[in-house]
Design an enzyme around this catalytic site. Sequence first.
Site, PDB file in Angstrom:
ATOM      1  N   CYS A  92      -1.687   8.513   3.800  1.00  0.00           N
ATOM      2  CA  CYS A  92      -1.711   8.165   2.330  1.00  0.00           C
ATOM      3  C   CYS A  92      -3.136   8.567   1.801  1.00  0.00           C
ATOM      4  O   CYS A  92      -3.286   8.462   0.638  1.00  0.00           O
ATOM      5  CB  CYS A  92      -1.252   6.937   2.380  1.00  0.00           C
ATOM      6  SG  CYS A  92      -2.106   5.612   3.178  1.00  0.00           S
ATOM      7  N   GLU A 149       0.765  -1.202   0.174  1.00  0.00           N
ATOM      8  CA  GLU A 149       0.045   0.057   0.060  1.00  0.00           C
ATOM      9  C   GLU A 149       0.951   1.218  -0.017  1.00  0.00           C
ATOM     10  O   GLU A 149       1.562   1.513   1.058  1.00  0.00           O
ATOM     11  CB  GLU A 149      -0.973   0.017   1.146  1.00  0.00           C
ATOM     12  CG  GLU A 149      -1.780   1.255   1.082  1.00  0.00           C
ATOM     13  CD  GLU A 149      -2.564   1.520   2.435  1.00  0.00           C
ATOM     14  OE1 GLU A 149      -2.636   2.819   2.781  1.00  0.00           O
ATOM     15  OE2 GLU A 149      -2.893   0.642   3.095  1.00  0.00           O
TER      16      GLU A 149
END
Length: 317
Positions: A191, A157
């Site tokens: 993020c 990720e």
Amino acid sequence: MGKPIKQAKGEITSTRTRINFFCERAPKLLEPEVVSKEPVSEYVVKEPLGVIANISAWNYPYFVSSNVFIPALIAGNAVIYKPSEYASLTAQHIENRLHEAGIPPAIFQTVIGSGATIGSAFMKQSYDGVFFTGSVPTGKQIYLAAAQNMTPVVQLELGGKDPFYVSPDVNVQWAAESLGDGAMYNTGQGCCSVERIYVHKDIAPQFITHLVEFVRSLKMGDPLQKDTYIGPITRPQQLQFLKSQVTDAVAKGAKLEIGGNIVNKSFFQPTVLTNCNHTMSIMKDESFGPIVGVQVVGSEEEAIKLMKDTEFGLTAG
């Protein structure tokens, strides 16, 4: 890492909820699946992978890491947990709590150190699965290292430049405050933080006014004070990058509505830039800080085209 205390407590609460989610659903998901009974019995049995490398991030050290090690342990795997060097103490707390709860030390172990000092040695080990949350450059290095050992499962990720479109039929104040929160929460160090906003021209002036008012209301300072919303930037080198994005945007015609400066060598003022476009770093490169760019668009189609103009994925709205 300097996360404001109220947000840190929120992370712990969210982590507990996520752990309960995994524990409640795991027994059913891990049951053998009956494929057929006649003429022969056939089953799909779900077995542990083996040893899992959990390389996690510093920005949500409890929540992000537990998304990997909790289901891994429930499924019968052993876990080698390498936290970010910016959140080492959280890893030691996690390890201690798990051992106190009865997880054998040989089944969950932490490895402390920076990627520069131990990363190469760490990735030379043989794992049955590697799970990483972090930056794109580091993710590429991990992927290549895992390939050398033919690691069967690799999940990454990585970074984002998450866009949001504000249509003309919204509650403008609500949208501005919601997206302002999404951009500035955890000091923008996420993020999935809102990093670029495309707002329809019909509501742009009102939206920008409400957004700037909301950002101006956020208190920056001591993260141990319960009313602090903006804490320090965790990685010192990020301060100059954020400043460079402001300088670049203004030089190319953006308007600095609020913020834009480094404070006390540790903080970056919550920042809103308007009149932005895709020649600017603020609309193309991951910021990872309390800064957001706003671009006015004439239609939903234009917004979608601009939102897709990125090398990143992750989230959008």
